[in-house]
Write a protein that holds these residues in place. Structure first.
Motif, mmCIF file in Angstrom:
data_model
loop_
_atom_site.group_PDB
_atom_site.id
_atom_site.type_symbol
_atom_site.label_atom_id
_atom_site.label_comp_id
_atom_site.label_asym_id
_atom_site.label_seq_id
_atom_site.Cartn_x
_atom_site.Cartn_y
_atom_site.Cartn_z
ATOM 1 N N UNK A 78 0.845 -1.186 0.000
ATOM 2 C CA UNK A 78 0.000 0.000 0.000
ATOM 3 C C UNK A 78 0.886 1.244 0.000
ATOM 4 N N UNK A 79 0.710 2.087 -1.011
ATOM 5 C CA UNK A 79 1.483 3.320 -1.148
ATOM 6 C C UNK A 79 0.509 4.492 -1.132
ATOM 7 N N UNK A 114 8.793 13.765 -3.894
ATOM 8 C CA UNK A 114 7.452 13.238 -3.641
ATOM 9 C C UNK A 114 7.272 12.979 -2.143
ATOM 10 N N UNK A 115 6.098 13.219 -1.667
ATOM 11 C CA UNK A 115 5.761 12.899 -0.281
ATOM 12 C C UNK A 115 4.885 11.656 -0.298
ATOM 13 N N UNK A 116 5.527 10.520 -0.083
ATOM 14 C CA UNK A 116 4.820 9.255 -0.132
ATOM 15 C C UNK A 116 5.156 8.439 1.101
ATOM 16 N N UNK A 117 4.295 7.492 1.404
ATOM 17 C CA UNK A 117 4.582 6.538 2.471
ATOM 18 C C UNK A 117 4.128 5.169 2.023
ATOM 19 N N UNK A 149 -3.794 10.107 -2.190
ATOM 20 C CA UNK A 149 -4.377 8.939 -2.837
ATOM 21 C C UNK A 149 -3.709 7.670 -2.325
ATOM 22 N N UNK A 150 -4.498 6.611 -2.188
ATOM 23 C CA UNK A 150 -3.994 5.313 -1.749
ATOM 24 C C UNK A 150 -3.952 4.362 -2.934
ATOM 25 N N UNK A 157 3.086 7.969 -11.373
ATOM 26 C CA UNK A 157 2.020 7.125 -11.912
ATOM 27 C C UNK A 157 2.173 5.707 -11.381
ATOM 28 N N UNK A 158 1.068 4.961 -11.424
ATOM 29 C CA UNK A 158 0.998 3.585 -10.946
ATOM 30 C C UNK A 158 0.332 2.745 -12.031
ATOM 31 N N UNK A 159 0.955 1.627 -12.399
ATOM 32 C CA UNK A 159 0.404 0.720 -13.402
ATOM 33 C C UNK A 159 0.746 -0.709 -12.990
#
Length: 280
Positions: free
Chosen positions: A101-102, A123-126, A107-108, A156-158
């Motif tokens: 889970x990112x 980027x600010x991600x966890x 957005x999740x 982006x996520x694919x």
């Protein structure tokens, strides 16, 4: 198409095993076979919980200098609220086992095997493992080379399963590449792709080029030419190539041979040492 993704699990061999193996480090390439990815060579990382990493490539002066590559393993309930500490680093995540889970920009995203994420610099991600089993994924990091007048690419996520591979010309589809970004998009200064060979397919010449490579074998086996050597590789092995290392491949079968490939692209060759470019 049924896809397979090899992931290491660690452990240690018994004392009765022979020491002879396939690991090799030369001036032009290194092979890190799956049999050496054991518990003792993992690292913990700052601000990551219930996580360990096999660091299989890092910038190394006089060798491959542009990227690092980790195989990450997060136990259930683990993850990080501060995964990337370098604001200039871009990243690619590729999931090989479990569910990740990112969270990015409110957005999740839930990533399964074959899942690919591009994360721009700053980027600010966890990231969390919210499942009941370990999740394992590749994390490729590079210092993004910004160019005045060219925008930074967006995140982006694919998933691989949703992208049709592009066959190499005159190969009848026996050699194909799954591309996650448009090769003509010069915003991107690295490509991470999946290369697939059907049994019997070859790279019929010794590729010799400026791009550095990291090649992680996801599936199958082959004989790979590295510099002047022919080396047997199989799922779980990692090949690390400096610029201009000649390479070729013969995928003898019996099944497909597939690997995750990194290369640096779309930028001028630097004419000054790194310390002069950074003004230090």
């Amino acid at each position: 198409m049924i896809r397979s993704y090899y992931a290491p699990t660690g452990g240690h061999p018994p004392q009765t095993d022979l020491l002879t193996g396939r690991a090799v480090f030369t001036e032009a390439y290194a092979v890190i076979p799956k049999g050496v990815m054991r518990d003792i060579v993992t690292s913990c990382l700052p601000f990551w919980e219930r996580t360990r990493a096999w660091i299989i490539a890092r910038p190394l002066s006089g060798f491959a200098e542009t990227f690092s590559q980790y195989i990450m393993e997060i136990q259930p309930g683990g993850g990080s609220e501060r995964p990337e500490l370098d604001p200039e680093a871009e990243g690619v995540i590729f999931v090989v086992e479990g569910e990740l889970t990112v969270e990015l920009g409110g957005m999740t995203h839930r990533m399964e095997p074959g899942g690919y994420a591009f994360l721009p610099p700053a980027s600010r991600w966890n990231v969390r493992n919210e499942g009941s089993a370990p999740v394992r994924f590749h994390w490729i990091r590079k210092a993004y080379e910004a160019v005045d007048g060219i925008a930074v690419p967006e995140a982006f996520f694919v998933n691989e399963k949703d992208i049709a591979p592009t066959a190499m010309p005159d190969t009848e589809g026996k050699w194909a590449t799954t591309r996650f970004v448009d090769p003509q998009d010069v915003r991107h200064d690295m490509h991470v792709t999946i290369v697939t060979f059907e049994p019997g397919a070859v790279i019929p010449f010794a590729e010799t080029h400026v791009m550095e490579h990291g090649l992680y074998v996801l599936e199958g086996k082959a004989v790979y030419r590295l510099n002047q050597d022919w080396v047997e590789v199989e799922a779980g092995d990692f090949m690390w190539l400096r610029a201009f290392c000649p390479q070729a491949c013969y995928a003898g079968g019996p099944g497909r041979f597939r690997y995750l490939l990194y290369k640096d692209v779309n930028r001028h060759a630097a004419l000054r040492p790194f310390w002069r470019r950074t003004g230090e």
